[in-house]
Scaffold this active site. Structure first.
Site, PDB file in Angstrom:
ATOM      1  N   ASP A  46       0.853  -1.176   0.000  1.00 10.59           N
ATOM      2  CA  ASP A  46       0.000   0.000   0.000  1.00 10.59           C
ATOM      3  C   ASP A  46       0.896   1.236   0.000  1.00 10.59           C
ATOM      4  OD1 ASP A  46      -2.473   1.451   0.267  1.00 10.59           O
ATOM      5  OD2 ASP A  46      -1.932   1.797   2.352  1.00 10.59           O
ATOM      6  N   ASP A  78      -2.011  -0.845   5.868  1.00  9.77           N
ATOM      7  CA  ASP A  78      -2.357  -0.348   7.191  1.00  9.77           C
ATOM      8  C   ASP A  78      -3.831  -0.032   7.347  1.00  9.77           C
ATOM      9  OD1 ASP A  78      -2.491   1.824   5.535  1.00  9.77           O
ATOM     10  OD2 ASP A  78      -1.428   3.209   6.873  1.00  9.77           O
ATOM     11  N   ASP A  92      -7.156  -2.776   3.270  1.00 12.70           N
ATOM     12  CA  ASP A  92      -6.083  -3.712   2.970  1.00 12.70           C
ATOM     13  C   ASP A  92      -6.328  -5.103   3.559  1.00 12.70           C
ATOM     14  OD1 ASP A  92      -4.509  -1.757   1.650  1.00 12.70           O
ATOM     15  OD2 ASP A  92      -3.867  -0.984   3.589  1.00 12.70           O
TER      16      ASP A  92
END
Length: 889
Positions: free
Chosen positions: A335, A623, A627
């Site tokens: 990410d 985070d 996700d």
């Protein structure tokens, strides 16, 4: 995701009146009867919980391994048929210890759904029967009218009815690092991404600015967060390469054991030298010798020791196999927001006085661009120095503090006397400040295109001049250049007035302005991230960026980090483009893409699975709530410990305590070391077990006495286990991060391990049989029973001692023992010494003779045993020398 969730109406594409009608509500709120009816129909505003295994189920799962089943059968036959209860109890104890260790080390009950539930705000302000009430958020129902203001957590999915300067931070859900400006306008398209649904507010996002009113259109599992929870519930647990390798090894060994045991049983029975019960016990002895019953425990211990080392370096492992999995990783899908970047808007470029400068360059306190950006600003400076407010505005104030411009003091000297708050229509904010000379300073900041419409002059090179088409074009060119580098650009302007206008609006206050400058901001990459990306590439690992942010921003950050070459548009794809691509086409092109922008949680899972379909081992870092499904689907999910939500941590296999992308590289190195050390342990164990099997097989063929199950089990537990564990903490081999990833196709026998196990096992068996024959031919006793008892004891001692000497050989597959610092591992040295003492005690200490079926040996017999032990060192060294000379290193 349920069918009901998939069929949920697209409220963002409907006007307010149609939405209210669809949920049977109105602006004054629901009645008590409607609330009760909807609560009965939809249930509480809470998330469903997935099924969980009980402790008993997890304990029973430990016995599904076929090697363990064979051992249990061996224990039962030893006890019930042969009445060898000591042997049976020892075997059973080993199996139970392994099972308990497996349960203890296994991950605790799934935490992701609990974390999602805990994130829900405890209170919500609603309008019911035209009265404002504060209720528990789990009592919200579709149709409720919810009031929002800065600092609130959105309690359910809402279609906005009113929005006054409303901004909502949705990074945990969409990956967008900048708060989204909200409005109530109907969106014409019905396929816009989550991050572009500006008339919606989603459960568990945070209101950072302004206020708003919305009608609840989704609660519990029917929210966007609920869809993620549903994906987590339905996601299948993936097996790690370590688990695959161990399972494959177990199946292979089991088949070989059964075949050899059957052959031994038939040969022995047909010879007529023993009864079928005796031959059954011989086969049991073979099973005990061949099965590395300590292997599961040894691997678990090596992994646990690896987790301790990783924890000291800020990588916290939640699931033990994750230690090794990172070492075989081919792809790290990361990410962007908060992982590769700081998740904190920061000023990077300032265009002022007609000149461009970096954020680190000095700037004069009297600079009007600096004054406007910090004074036309609603950031609150708290007593501890922390800044509270919109991330964009706090970045501007922080820039001032970083350049010795004390915003608090300056505002006290020139207090604000009037303001025009920001709104999404004009995209400007203005404040008016009283100067000591009696004049008023008007500070205006906002979108460059809107602000330039109101500018008549420009400040450049210390002078204020009339704005010309050429000057305006130069400003627009600078704005374009900053935007192309993924910077968010704000324009600054000002003017001086003698008094406040009677009517305070944009027409009276925000006209005839003096252009001062532009400020370019970005959520910057982490300082250590670029070096980490370089290290990952050097290790043969491909970094992939997956983000909910815009394409331009994602491409720029990826270029700056080295994930792609700057301007490599072909390596970037958006979620919308991915939706338009069928699975077959995407599978063919997945190698092309290194950056995925504007994606949803479903996209992330699809990307991870596409790489897995190519037989790649995929690590996913993240985070946010968005996700979590991909973290769970990946071979190893890596959560962020500081900025990460509890949902992402709960779905992860490993958590980075420092949120440092570079820590992943450290974890990869540790994972590779762990695999190499497990490989050494397996080479040691299997070569030893092969030596035992060959010894038993040949003894049976020759009609000799054979080693007892308890003797073999003692060798496997003592002289095998302790050195094997100690090999698990061998130092990292040089150049381990210069190798390509092993990938999913590799196994424990690669790199010359298989051939080493084969010839070393044969060598151990041959040396043991040689000592047995020496004991028969050069006896110290005269009776047949005593001679054979001594010979069997010598074979037992030789087999154990050879394995202790052989442990030094497996410190390296090809390197000489004398070049690898054989005594550098203190744990290994103590393990060898302890194993030697425990082995010798079974022969030398009174009371053990009967239990282990051994006799006392004299000096000449011990000498023969010692010579055989040393011989394996000499012979293996010669083989390694030949291999190196033949170029097999």
């Amino acid at each position: 995701m349920t069918d009901q969730q998939k069929q949920q109406p697209k409220y963002f594409a409907q006007d307010v009146d149609k939405v209210l009608a669809a949920v049977d509500s109105k602006r004054t709120g629901l009645t008590g009867e409607q609330v009760n009816a909807n609560l009965a129909k939809y249930g509480p505003n809470a998330l469903a919980e997935g099924k969980r295994k009980t402790k008993l189920q997890r304990f029973l799962d430990q016995f599904k391994d076929f090697m363990i089943i064979v051992l249990l059968v061996a224990a039962l036959i030893s006890g019930l048929v042969a009445r060898e209860w000591a042997d049976a109890l020892i075997i059973l104890a080993v199996v139970l210890i392994n099972a308990f260790m497996g349960v203890i080390q296994e991950s605790k009950a799934e935490e992701a759904i609990d974390a999602l539930k805990e994130m829900a705000t405890p209170e919500a302000r609603v309008r019911r029967n035209n009265a404002i009430l504060s209720i528990s958020s789990d009592q919200l129902v579709p149709g409720d009218i919810v009031l929002l203001e800065a600092g609130d957590v959105v309690p359910a999915d809402l279609r906005l009815l009113d929005a006054a300067s409303l901004k909502i931070e949705e990074a945990a859900l969409t990956g967008e690092s900048v708060p989204t400006e909200k409005d109530v306008a109907t969106i014409a398209k019905d396929d816009v991404p989550l991050g572009d649904r500006n008339n919606m507010a989603f459960m568990n996002s945070n209101v950072t600015y302004g206020r708003g009113v919305g009608v609840v259109v989704g609660t519990g599992m029917h929210t966007q967060v609920g869809q993620i929870a549903g994906m987590l519930n339905s996601a299948k647990e993936t097996t790690t390469p370590l688990q695959d390798n161990l399972n494959s090894l177990g199946k292979t060994l089991t088949v070989l054991i059964l075949i050899i045991a059957a052959i031994m049983f038939v040969i022995g029975f047909m010879r007529g030298d023993a009864s079928w019960i005796d031959m059954l016990l011989v086969s049991i002895s073979l099973a005990v010798a061949a099965i590395p019953e300590g292997l599961p425990a040894i691997v678990t211990i090596i992994l646990a020791l690896g987790t301790q080392k990783m924890a000291k370096r800020n990588a916290l492992v939640r699931k033990l196999p994750a230690v090794e999995t990172l070492g075989s990783t081919d792809i790290i899908a990361s990410d962007k927001t908060g992982t590769l970047t700081m998740n904190q808007m920061t000023v990077e470029k300032v265009y002022t006085n007609g000149q461009m400068q970096d954020a680190a360059a000095d700037i004069a306190p009297a600079d009007t661009t600096l004054r406007v950006m910090t004074m036309s600003n609603d950031t609150q400076v708290q007593e501890d120095g922390n800044l509270l407010g919109d991330p964009t505005e706090t970045a501007l104030v922080q820039y001032g503090f970083d350049h010795n411009f004390n915003v608090t003091d300056e505002v006290e000297k020139e207090p604000r006397v009037a303001e025009l708050p920001f709104d999404s229509d004009r995209k400007l904010m203005s404040t008016v400040h009283q100067l000591k000379d009696g004049r008023l300073f008007v500070a205006v900041k906002g979108a460059p295109d809107q602000l330039l419409k109101r500018v008549t002059q420009v400040a450049a090179k210390g002078q204020v001049q009339a704005m010309t088409p050429a000057a305006e074009q130069a400003i627009l060119d600078v704005n374009t250049s900053l935007a192309q580098n993924a910077l968010r650009v704000l324009a600054m302007a000002y003017k001086y007035i003698d008094k406040l206008p009677d009517q305070l609006d944009t027409e009276t206050l925000e006209q005839d302005l003096i252009f001062s400058g532009l400020v370019g901001m970005i959520d910057p990459e982490r300082p250590e991230a670029k070096a980490a990306v370089e290290k990952a590439k050097a290790a043969g690992i491909r970094p992939i960026m997956i983000t909910g942010d815009h394409q331009v921003t994602a491409e720029a950050i990826a270029g700056r980090l080295g994930i792609i070459e700057p301007g490599d548009d072909d390596a970037v794809i958006t979620g919308a483009q991915l939706d338009a691509m069928d699975d077959k086409t995407f599978d063919e092109k997945v190698d092309q893409y290194s950056v995925y922008a504007r994606v949803s949680p479903e996209h992330k899972v699809r990307i991870v699975k596409a790489w897995q379909d190519k037989d790649k081992v995929v690590a996913m870092t993240g985070d946010g709530v968005n996700d979590a499904p991909a973290l769970k689907s990946a071979d190893i999910g890596v959560g962020m410990g500081i900025t990460g939500t509890e949902v992402s941590k709960g779905a992860s296999d490993m958590v980075l305590a420092d949120d440092n992308f570079a820590t992943i590289v450290v974890a990869v190195e540790e994972g590779r070391k762990v695999f190499a050390n497990i490989q050494k342990s397996i080479q040691y164990l299997l070569s030893a077990n092969l030596g035992e099997v060959l010894t038993l097989f040949m003894m049976t063929l020759m009609g000799w006495d054979i080693l007892k199950p308890v003797q073999l089990l003692w060798i496997n537990l003592v002289t095998d286990t302790f050195p094997a564990i100690a090999l698990g903490v061998e130092p990292t081999e040089p150049g381990i991060m210069d190798r390509k990833p092993r990938g999913r196709s590799s196994n424990f026998f690669s790199g010359g391990v298989a051939s080493s196990v084969l010839y070393q096992g044969i060598l151990e068996g041959a040396l043991t049989l040689g000592v047995y024959l020496w004991g028969i031919n050069f006896p110290v006793h005269s009776t047949y029973d005593a001679i054979h008892a001594d010979a069997l004891t010598m074979a037992y001692a030789t087999l154990g001692l050879i394995q202790l000497f052989h442990a030094f050989n497996v410190k390296s597959i090809h390197q000489s023992l004398f070049t690898i610092h054989p005594f550098a591992n203190k744990s290994f040295n103590w393990a060898i010494l302890g194993s030697f003492v425990l082995l010798g005690a079974t022969i030398a200490v009174p009371g053990f003779n009967g239990l282990f079926h051994v006799t006392y040996l004299d000096l000449s017999q011990w000498s023969a045993v010692l010579v055989a032990g040393i011989a394996i060192l000499v012979i293996v060294e010669i083989v390694k020398f030949v291999q190196r000379r033949m170029g097999k290193q």
